[in-house]
Enzyme design. Structure first.
Site: not given
Ligand code: 13P
Ligand code: G3H
Ligand code: ZN
Length: 312
Positions: A82, A180, A216
């Protein structure tokens, strides 16, 4: 069944008018909660690992946890990086057994985004790995990088054909108003995704899988529970689930969800300690937290993504 790429999943999802859930994993209980729900519902799954997750839990531990989930569930599972921030991070995940990577150069100028993405695609495809890229910038926080609402920008549909043909990426994350974290919209405002942008992108890229990050929905019952048991989360608002369902019925094949799992887990643990202030065995409070994640993911699979019973 070994780990799979998302290619087949996306083809079926596109044609079937549903989306695959991409859930972030950081430890064993999160992997178990997500995959137990998917197993019960025979749902295909993308488990994704951020740079922060790799720093927290270690690449090998996370990879082995996901491999264990493949053995335990028998499901088609794609292991995805990710928000890969560089060629080197992507290469390290490709070399280290991931079946999919995201190169997120969306904050770079258009030509530079193309150049970096193309380099990752060439290396990934040589190794049987697929690549998600991003055009447009989401607001919110990821890996401690905060993008303000003013600095975010919707994807420009007139750029997508050139971007996809020049990079050869396999899926494209676009910005249509999601962001996010748990604080996506101002309290009192009515969240509305830009379906006109999504429609225009889909028209220009027929059959091509689109990805939504920041998806989310921040269920208020969890925010309220966190606040009831000593938390302080003022004005946390997410994306309405009916809008995500609509996006899933269109060209959106992957929907990223992380914050909702964090909320479910944290609400459960806060409640547990409020009720059992003398307990200190981690298994006692992590067991209901894992169950809360399972319930959350089952709800997303059935009511938002529509991918239940689509694994085989
Ligand atoms: P959320 O913060 O809305 O759950 O999004 C997660 C996300 O896009 C991870 O790449
Ligand atoms: O888009 C981000 C995801 O929610 C992952 O979050 O970078 O804090 O692991 P993180
Ligand atoms: Zn993301």
């Amino acid at each position: 069944m070994p780990l799979v790429t998302s290619t087949e999943m996306f083809k079926k999802a596109y044609d079937g008018g549903y989306a695959i859930g991409a859930f972030n994993v950081n430890n064993m209980e999160i992997v178990q909660g997500i995959t137990e729900a998917a197993k019960d519902l025979e749902a295909p799954l993308i488990l994704q690992v951020s740079k922060g997750a790799r720093a927290y839990a270690n690449h090998t531990y996370l990879t082995k946890l996901v491999e264990a989930a493949v053995i335990e569930t028998g499901l088609p599972i794609c292991l995805h990086l990710d928000h890969g921030d560089s060629f080197e991070t992507c290469k390290s995940c490709i070399d280290g057994g991931f079946t999919s990577v995201m190169i997120d150069a969306s904050s770079k100028p258009f030509a530079e985004n193309i150049e970096i993405t193309k380099k990752v695609v060439e290396y990934a495809h040589d190794h049987g790995v697929v690549v998600e890229a991003e055009l447009g910038t989401l607001a919110g926080i990821e890996d401690d990088v905060k993008v303000s609402a003013e600095d975010s920008s919707y994807t420009r549909p007139e750029e997508v054909e050139e971007f996809v043909s020049k990079t050869g990426c396999d899926s494209l994350a676009i910005a249509i108003g999601t962001s996010h974290g748990a604080y996506k919209f101002k309290p009192g405002t009515k969240p509305q995704l830009r379906f006109d942008v999504l429609e225009e992108v889909s028209k220009r890229l027929p059959g091509f899988p689109i990805v939504l990050h920041g998806s989310s929905s921040v269920p208020q019952e969890f925010v309220e529970k966190i606040n009831k048991f000593g938390g302080n989360m003022p004005g946390a608002i997410g994306v309405p689930e009916d809008q995500l369902r609509k996006a899933a019925s269109m060209s959106v094949c992957k929907i990223n969800i992380d914050s909702d799992l964090r909320l479910a887990m944290t609400a459960s643990i806060r409640e547990y300690f409020a009720e059992h202030p003398d307990h200190f065995d981690p298994r006692q409070y992590l067991k209901p937290a894992r169950a809360a994640i399972k319930d959350m993911v089952a709800h997303k699979i059935v009511d938002v993504l529509g991918c239940d019973h689509k694994a085989f």
